[in-house]
Motif scaffolding. Structure first.
Motif, PDB file in Angstrom:
ATOM      1  N   PRO A  32      32.542  34.488  47.967  1.00  0.00           N
ATOM      2  CA  PRO A  32      33.324  35.609  47.430  1.00  0.00           C
ATOM      3  C   PRO A  32      34.649  35.820  48.162  1.00  0.00           C
ATOM      4  O   PRO A  32      35.671  36.098  47.523  1.00  0.00           O
ATOM      5  N   PHE A  33      34.640  35.661  49.491  1.00  0.00           N
ATOM      6  CA  PHE A  33      35.896  35.862  50.222  1.00  0.00           C
ATOM      7  C   PHE A  33      36.916  34.782  49.885  1.00  0.00           C
ATOM      8  O   PHE A  33      38.107  35.054  49.790  1.00  0.00           O
ATOM      9  N   LEU A  34      36.409  33.564  49.684  1.00  0.00           N
ATOM     10  CA  LEU A  34      37.321  32.490  49.290  1.00  0.00           C
ATOM     11  C   LEU A  34      37.934  32.816  47.932  1.00  0.00           C
ATOM     12  O   LEU A  34      39.121  32.580  47.695  1.00  0.00           O
ATOM     13  N   ILE A  35      37.111  33.366  47.055  1.00  0.00           N
ATOM     14  CA  ILE A  35      37.624  33.716  45.719  1.00  0.00           C
ATOM     15  C   ILE A  35      38.674  34.823  45.830  1.00  0.00           C
ATOM     16  O   ILE A  35      39.737  34.755  45.208  1.00  0.00           O
ATOM     17  N   SER A  42      47.286  34.675  42.782  1.00  0.00           N
ATOM     18  CA  SER A  42      47.543  34.394  41.369  1.00  0.00           C
ATOM     19  C   SER A  42      48.299  35.540  40.700  1.00  0.00           C
ATOM     20  O   SER A  42      48.478  36.614  41.277  1.00  0.00           O
ATOM     21  N   TRP A  43      48.746  35.284  39.494  1.00  0.00           N
ATOM     22  CA  TRP A  43      49.482  36.290  38.730  1.00  0.00           C
ATOM     23  C   TRP A  43      48.514  37.208  38.037  1.00  0.00           C
ATOM     24  O   TRP A  43      47.428  36.823  37.653  1.00  0.00           O
ATOM     25  N   MET A  44      48.959  38.426  37.870  1.00  0.00           N
ATOM     26  CA  MET A  44      48.146  39.372  37.124  1.00  0.00           C
ATOM     27  C   MET A  44      48.193  39.001  35.648  1.00  0.00           C
ATOM     28  O   MET A  44      49.161  38.463  35.149  1.00  0.00           O
ATOM     29  N   GLN A  45      47.098  39.305  34.958  1.00  0.00           N
ATOM     30  CA  GLN A  45      47.012  38.956  33.562  1.00  0.00           C
ATOM     31  C   GLN A  45      46.388  40.139  32.847  1.00  0.00           C
ATOM     32  O   GLN A  45      45.377  40.670  33.288  1.00  0.00           O
ATOM     33  N   PRO A  46      46.996  40.601  31.771  1.00  0.00           N
ATOM     34  CA  PRO A  46      46.475  41.823  31.147  1.00  0.00           C
ATOM     35  C   PRO A  46      45.110  41.610  30.487  1.00  0.00           C
ATOM     36  O   PRO A  46      44.376  42.559  30.287  1.00  0.00           O
ATOM     37  N   ILE A  47      44.768  40.374  30.157  1.00  0.00           N
ATOM     38  CA  ILE A  47      43.469  40.155  29.503  1.00  0.00           C
ATOM     39  C   ILE A  47      42.437  39.750  30.542  1.00  0.00           C
ATOM     40  O   ILE A  47      42.772  39.423  31.674  1.00  0.00           O
ATOM     41  N   GLN A  48      41.167  39.751  30.149  1.00  0.00           N
ATOM     42  CA  GLN A  48      40.096  39.301  31.042  1.00  0.00           C
ATOM     43  C   GLN A  48      40.367  37.844  31.445  1.00  0.00           C
ATOM     44  O   GLN A  48      40.835  37.066  30.644  1.00  0.00           O
ATOM     45  N   PRO A  49      40.084  37.437  32.642  1.00  0.00           N
ATOM     46  CA  PRO A  49      39.474  38.194  33.732  1.00  0.00           C
ATOM     47  C   PRO A  49      40.469  38.961  34.604  1.00  0.00           C
ATOM     48  O   PRO A  49      40.128  39.323  35.707  1.00  0.00           O
TER      49      PRO A  49
ATOM     50  N   VAL C 114      34.592  48.484  50.725  1.00  0.00           N
ATOM     51  CA  VAL C 114      35.524  48.145  49.632  1.00  0.00           C
ATOM     52  C   VAL C 114      35.777  46.647  49.587  1.00  0.00           C
ATOM     53  O   VAL C 114      35.900  46.067  48.505  1.00  0.00           O
ATOM     54  N   ILE C 115      35.829  46.018  50.779  1.00  0.00           N
ATOM     55  CA  ILE C 115      36.088  44.572  50.802  1.00  0.00           C
ATOM     56  C   ILE C 115      34.891  43.826  50.224  1.00  0.00           C
ATOM     57  O   ILE C 115      35.036  42.963  49.349  1.00  0.00           O
ATOM     58  N   THR C 116      33.688  44.170  50.690  1.00  0.00           N
ATOM     59  CA  THR C 116      32.498  43.530  50.151  1.00  0.00           C
ATOM     60  C   THR C 116      32.431  43.748  48.637  1.00  0.00           C
ATOM     61  O   THR C 116      32.122  42.825  47.871  1.00  0.00           O
ATOM     62  N   GLY C 117      32.730  44.948  48.208  1.00  0.00           N
ATOM     63  CA  GLY C 117      32.642  45.278  46.793  1.00  0.00           C
ATOM     64  C   GLY C 117      33.566  44.417  45.944  1.00  0.00           C
ATOM     65  O   GLY C 117      33.137  43.807  44.966  1.00  0.00           O
ATOM     66  N   ILE C 118      34.827  44.339  46.359  1.00  0.00           N
ATOM     67  CA  ILE C 118      35.795  43.569  45.549  1.00  0.00           C
ATOM     68  C   ILE C 118      35.423  42.091  45.561  1.00  0.00           C
ATOM     69  O   ILE C 118      35.477  41.411  44.536  1.00  0.00           O
ATOM     70  N   ALA C 119      34.964  41.604  46.727  1.00  0.00           N
ATOM     71  CA  ALA C 119      34.612  40.181  46.826  1.00  0.00           C
ATOM     72  C   ALA C 119      33.444  39.867  45.909  1.00  0.00           C
ATOM     73  O   ALA C 119      33.462  38.863  45.183  1.00  0.00           O
ATOM     74  N   MET C 120      32.444  40.748  45.912  1.00  0.00           N
ATOM     75  CA  MET C 120      31.272  40.529  45.072  1.00  0.00           C
ATOM     76  C   MET C 120      31.648  40.512  43.592  1.00  0.00           C
ATOM     77  O   MET C 120      31.230  39.650  42.835  1.00  0.00           O
ATOM     78  N   LEU C 121      32.455  41.501  43.219  1.00  0.00           N
ATOM     79  CA  LEU C 121      32.828  41.589  41.811  1.00  0.00           C
ATOM     80  C   LEU C 121      33.568  40.326  41.371  1.00  0.00           C
ATOM     81  O   LEU C 121      33.254  39.728  40.342  1.00  0.00           O
ATOM     82  N   LEU C 122      34.537  39.906  42.194  1.00  0.00           N
ATOM     83  CA  LEU C 122      35.310  38.723  41.807  1.00  0.00           C
ATOM     84  C   LEU C 122      34.414  37.491  41.744  1.00  0.00           C
ATOM     85  O   LEU C 122      34.609  36.622  40.902  1.00  0.00           O
ATOM     86  N   LEU C 123      33.401  37.427  42.610  1.00  0.00           N
ATOM     87  CA  LEU C 123      32.459  36.306  42.540  1.00  0.00           C
ATOM     88  C   LEU C 123      31.727  36.326  41.207  1.00  0.00           C
ATOM     89  O   LEU C 123      31.644  35.305  40.521  1.00  0.00           O
TER      90      LEU C 123
END
Lengths: 305, 370, 281
Positions: A32-35, A42-49, C114-123
């Motif tokens: 998750p942190f890598l993501i 990246s650029w913001m995009q108004p549509i998902q995701p 908040v950091i864990t939360g955002i990371a989880m969601l993006l995963l």
């Protein structure tokens, strides 16, 4: 041959056992942190995701194109809102941590010097609020600090003040909220350190002519340094990113970074900027986190002896 | 002292050139050793000498970096601890805190898949042998130190191992209990005919228990022999110094005959005459080791001009059964002498600052070259 | 000396007052009839009207049920994973990647939510795009996120419990002929049961209490109780929340007091037995 198979078996078994928590934490904690790191570019995009891919296949040129976007970080640098928010968060967390230490140290000290049965009672009293809802405990302060809240009403009734004080939605309210919520995290490591002290050290100090005050500052305080560091880190690190307490008790004209991050995420829906904020916050806290890990490792090793 | 003869026809444990490395640290360095059936073999050495690592390799908790371990002729490589015909008594006893004495002792038998009745019978017998029959239902924390030690022993012995490994078996007991338990261990060993390998740092323990002792230093076995061999005929300065106390003088061979040698030591005025030959190059640097109890001390000068010294008493330590004197020679060297307190009255005893003459027999000194 | 004792106990008393006055005030005002929450309506109080109102609030009750389910699943998952991680760290000796595993298990203890939360969601968003799982967000994603940070606490609890026991216990069992799996189930597991119980309760509470991470990874229809409370109290004070708080505090206090009494009883028994062992010979 059987023997060889058995050893291989036990080795494979061991790997498997290690692998279970390893894979889980890699997938749900490290990746998750890598993501987040990736999306912060990246650029913001108004549509998902909500964000554009970093690498895209471009039909016309028949090749992958990487679009590395540094503007999310530039925003953080240029917009003074972010800088002041970061500074404010660190300031609030630091002041709260110091207050927490000032409140928590005497309490931990008093408990550590109690008899064993009263000690357990007090420890239970310290931990008990932790088991009840954090949110509700913060909320309780709203009722206390409001303009027509319990504190103001009491002070007015006693005639100490004749105008209600503005207590809620101030820095002071946030300090109270953080100290209140994180106090057990300060007291417990301090207690477990102070409890181990050899009391004959103080006797030796007084035998050598030190006053109780001097003995405390020259012997007890330096020896409790690891507990102080651990307690402070346990309060400071989460407090910097605190979100619930400032949104219930804090100022509306000066936000903390946790609130800004959530707002970017939920209201502005700007995931890339929110990611960049998260990455900067993480970098800011990296050193304290590493320090805490070192402490934790030492504690566990000491427990082995 | 169990100085019985060892049956050397049954080699039970064979250690062949075993080395164990932990990273850069060599814990056990090319050790070769044979242990015979029915022996009590003591591995003796200071902390970090590799004795425990060697024991743990026999038990199967560590595997050798190189070399072979054979038990009863079978190579132990790759055999996990639970398949070895060996049991161990741990230094901490490692009694399972959540099980009663009975359950602790039964644990090993349950793993063998014996019937309940058989297990109960053998556990009962074993508890009677170690005199713990009345404590079967207690948990380890409800026992005294000595009782815990006996549970640990019973738990290991009930499996009827051919080889029992004991890691500092008496280390956690107080002095009185330790002496008593030593003899109990020896009796038990003779009664059950088990081979014991004992690790200890306590030379007294090793001396009383062992049929043979292996002295270890820095991962190597430096001498193997009976307790008498080790004490009276140490083969190196290390062993002489490690076992008991000793006065060691550096010197040079001045006369080297097959039947005797003469050695000149700078710290002693007279030459040392030793009534046995040694194997050393002429004029080699050697050490002369003399045990404190082998030195005689008197107010009058001895006859002869060799094997004597003169000094002043500087310290006296009264130990009850004997007294230790520290005598300063004219060279400034301190010499340790022990004298048994035969007389109850102290009138005749030598006191502080008295000038005394020391002497010893020609057979007493040991000449060491390494 | 006496002076300092007075100072110490005074500070302790003040600290405890600081901890308990807000909770007590919430409890008192939960019986207040006035809608103004903090103004005591002496004529019509005490009253149970907010408790009645609370029990009629299906939205809150539904959220509470969701929270209980998530917390129970989280606690169970976190205990399983945390026990394995604690065992591996405390007993498996050195292996490659050990330091990294240890870092991964302690970092969530202090990581801002908040950091864990955002990371989880993006995963979860990325995973859904890549492999189509997890489909949308809801109880499953909340549970996974909660397990991940709660297992860190369980790991620490298990690890420090194991550190208090001699490694030789497991070796002794192996030496007596037990295979590794038997050793785990007959020796290690019984020894760490108290740690597992407190780990489970801790994980349950952490999950039950969490609002920030849940907010990030929840989806429509999976609002947890803290999320519901949060959105209510953000709009202002509401008296039925006081009633809810009172009920929660009473449940927790009863549990904690009972378990403390039980532990005290056990401790006393143990001390008595040890006394007996010493005098017995």
């Amino acid at each position: 041959m059987d023997k060889v198979l058995a050893t291989l078996h036990s080795l494979a078994g061991k790997r498997l056992v290690i692998g279970v928590p390893y894979v889980w934490l890699l997938l749900f904690f490290v990746v998750p942190f890598l993501i987040v790191f990736k999306i912060s570019f990246s650029w913001m995009q108004p549509i998902q995701p909500g964000y554009a891919p970093l690498f895209a296949w471009v039909e016309e040129t028949q090749r992958f194109v990487a679009t590395l976007n540094l503007s999310n970080y530039q925003v953080l640098l240029q917009d003074s809102l972010y800088l002041s928010t970061f500074l404010y968060s660190v300031k609030v967390a630091a002041i709260s941590t110091v207050l927490c230490l000032l409140v928590g140290y005497p309490m931990a000290y008093a408990i550590a010097r109690c008899g064993p049965s009263t000690r357990n009672l007090f420890l239970m009293l310290i931990i008990l609020p932790f088991w009840t809802s954090f949110l509700l405990r913060v909320y309780a302060w709203v009722g206390l600090l409001k303009t027509n809240g319990v504190i103001n009403n009491t002070l007015l009734a006693l005639g100490i003040i004749d105008q209600p004080l503005t207590l809620l939605y101030t820095d002071f309210a946030v300090y109270i909220g953080i100290v209140y919520s994180y106090l057990p995290f300060m007291i417990l490591p301090l207690f477990s350190n102070l409890e181990k002290h050899d009391l004959t050290l103080l006797e030796a100090a007084s035998d050598l002519g030190a006053s109780p005050m001097k003995a405390f500052f020259k012997v007890t305080l330096p020896l409790s340094m690891p507990g102080i560091v651990a307690g402070c880190l346990l309060v400071f690190i989460p407090a910097v990113g605190e979100f619930v307490i400032p949104s219930l008790l804090g100022r509306t004209d000066q936000l903390m970074i946790g609130t800004v991050l959530s707002a970017q995420f939920f209201s502005a829906r700007n995931w890339p900027v929110a990611s960049a904020v998260a990455i900067v916050l993480l970098l800011l806290l990296l050193l304290p986190i590493l320090l805490f890990q070192r402490y934790q490792r030492r504690e566990l090793e000491a427990a082995k002896r | 002292m169990s100085q019985k003869t060892i049956d050397r026809s049954h080699e039970y444990v064979r250690i062949e050139g075993v080395t164990k490395r932990f990273g850069d640290f060599v814990a056990v360095d090319n050790v070769s050793l044979s242990i015979f059936k029915g022996e009590i073999f003591c591995l003796l050495g200071g902390s970090g000498c590799g004795k425990t690592t060697l024991l743990r390799m026999l038990a199967g908790f560590e595997s050798p970096t190189s070399g072979r371990l054979l038990i009863d002729g079978q190579d132990m490589a790759g055999i996990p601890p639970y398949d070895r015909p060996v049991n161990m008594m741990f230094q901490s006893y490692a009694l399972f805190p959540h099980m009663t004495v009975e359950k602790n002792v039964a644990f090993g038998l349950e793993q063998e898949g014996l019937s309940k009745a058989e297990i109960a019978k053998r556990v009962g017998e074993m508890l009677d042998i170690v005199r713990l029959g009345d404590f079967a239902r207690r948990k380890p924390h409800q026992l005294s130190g000595g009782q815990r030690q006996r549970v640990a022993l019973a738990r290991a012995l009930v499996k009827r191992p051919k080889l029992l490994l004991l890691d500092e078996p008496l280390g956690a007991l107080d002095k009185k209990l330790r002496e008593h338990t030593q003899f109990e261990l020896i009796n038990l060993q003779e009664q059950l005919g088990v081979t014991f390998v004992v690790v200890t740092h306590d030379q007294e323990e090793a001396m009383t228990l062992a049929t043979r002792i292996g002295v270890m230093n820095k991962g190597q076995i430096v001498q193997v022999g009976t307790p008498t061999d080790i004490y009276e005929f140490p083969n190196s300065r290390f062993v002489a110094d490690f076992i008991g106390s000793v006065n060691m003088f550096d010197g040079q061979l001045v006369e080297d005959e097959p039947g005797h040698v003469r050695i000149r030591c700078n710290e002693l005025e007279a030459t040392v005459f030793v009534s046995h030959g040694i194997s050393a190059p002429p004029e080699a640097k050697v050490s002369v080791a003399i045990r404190p109890e082998k030195i005689e001390m008197s107010r009058s000068a001895p006859v002869g001009t060799e094997n004597c010294a003169k000094g002043v008493v500087k310290e006296i330590a009264y130990m009850g059964d004997l007294s230790v004197y520290l005598v300063r020679l004219e060279s400034g060297r301190m010499v340790r002498v022990t004298i048994p307190n035969v007389e109850r009255h102290a009138d005749e005893r030598i006191v502080w600052e008295e000038t005394v003459h020391l002497s010893w027999r020609p057979s007493s000194p040991v000449v060491l070259t390494i | 000396m006496n002076n300092r004792g007075w100072f110490r106990n005074g500070m302790l008393g003040l600290g405890l007052a600081f901890l308990y006055i807000p909770i007590l005030s919430m409890m008192v005002f939960s019986f207040n009839n006035s809608r103004l929450v903090t103004v005591w309506d002496a004529e019509n109080s005490p009253t149970l009207r907010w408790y009645v109102r609370l029990l009629e609030n299906d939205q809150l009750l539904g959220a509470a049920w969701i929270s209980v389910q998530i917390a129970a699943m989280t606690a169970t998952g976190a205990v399983i994973l945390g026990t394995i991680a604690g065992l591996v760290l405390a007993r498996f000796g050195p292996f490659r990647g050990r330091a990294f595993l240890s870092a991964m298990t302690t970092a969530p203890l202090v990581m801002p939510e908040v950091i864990t939360g955002i990371a989880m969601l993006l995963l979860f968003v990325s995973l859904e795009q890549l492999i189509g799982w997890p489909e949308g967000r809801g109880m499953l994603t909340i549970t996974i996120a909660h397990i991940t940070f709660a297992m860190a606490y369980v790991t620490v609890v298990v690890q420090s419990r194991l550190a208090g026991f001699d490694d030789a216990l497991e070796e002794a069992a192996l030496d007596l002929g037990a295979k590794p799996a038997t050793v785990f189930f007959r020796i290690t597991l019984p020894l760490i049961v108290p740690a597992l119980v407190s780990g489970w309760l801790l994980a349950f509470t952490l999950s039950w209490d969490d609002v920030v991470i849940s907010q990030f990874v929840s989806g429509p229809g999976s609002s947890t109780l803290p999320m519901e409370i949060f959105s209510r109290v953000r709009r202002g004070v509401s008296p039925d929340i006081n009633a809810l708080a009172t009920i929660l505090v009473l449940i927790v206090a009863t549990g904690v007091v009972l378990s403390t009494l039980y532990m005290k009883h056990e401790e006393k028994r143990r001390l008595r037995e040890e006394q007996m062992a010493r005098s017995g010979n």
